[in-house]
Write an enzyme that holds these catalytic residues in place. Sequence first.
Site, PDB file in Angstrom:
ATOM      1  N   SER A 144      -8.579 -21.973  10.732  1.00  0.00           N
ATOM      2  CA  SER A 144      -7.794 -22.703   9.742  1.00  0.00           C
ATOM      3  C   SER A 144      -6.568 -21.879   9.382  1.00  0.00           C
ATOM      4  O   SER A 144      -6.493 -20.678   9.686  1.00  0.00           O
ATOM      5  CB  SER A 144      -8.637 -22.941   8.486  1.00  0.00           C
ATOM      6  N   TYR A 157     -14.398 -20.808   1.786  1.00  0.00           N
ATOM      7  CA  TYR A 157     -13.784 -21.428   2.968  1.00  0.00           C
ATOM      8  C   TYR A 157     -12.901 -20.421   3.700  1.00  0.00           C
ATOM      9  O   TYR A 157     -12.988 -20.251   4.922  1.00  0.00           O
ATOM     10  CB  TYR A 157     -12.968 -22.655   2.544  1.00  0.00           C
TER      11      TYR A 157
END
Length: 254
Positions: A144, A157
């Site tokens: 990401s 995350y």
Amino acid sequence: MNLFDLAGKVAIVTGGNGGIGLGMARGMASLGARIVIAGRNAEKAGVALKALHDMGAEAIFIAADVTKKADCQALVASTLEKFSRADILVNNAGTSIRKMPQDFTEEEWHHVLDTNLTSAFLCSQAVYPAMVKAGGGKIINIGSMMSLFGAPYATPYAASKGGIVQMTRAMATAWARDNIQVNAVLPGWIDTELTQRARQQVDGLHESVEKRTPHGRWGTPHDMAGIAAFLASGASDFVTGTAIPVDGGFSIGM
């Protein structure tokens, strides 16, 4: 010699029933790969399978909770039973919970880490023997922009996606001798169910992403097809341990 020929190859895509996973599955299917979608939502997978079948691809769904070692092993075993091989693994299953660091519970922390990072490790371990037996393989881990940047609302995350990059590098060095290439893809802001929720929860996110991204737009799942085709194919046989942004320039934008 067609470097992008995936005819006869079999690709397992965790979380491949929508969004980035389905976009990557479609990219590989367009080159002839047979697709195994792994996940927990059979109804959603049915829609994804129809999309793949409509483009002429051979694709199946195997139910699996990839946070569990036994399910990961069963997923690979079922794939081998159906297709007799497993050449490509896309570790795409993921989730996020958006809170300030002090507000996360221990259970929420583990849920995000297990879904995003531990699952990729367990699935990679499970598929490794099949790839060794076949003489090689491709593992594509989904990171990401949070592998690169911090965000106040994304502590677990970001930790999981940073971990994906370092795990990718470690596996790449370990398994190069087995002709297994392990790479990571770092999607930017792609228009998916997950990021649609983010736009509802983070004020001004949509506008700020468009402003920072040189392409001036959010990405789409289709934008992930090409990188999947490259990293799954013979075109990337000497590429391993990389972390490639696919973000319209977001990571270099001002």
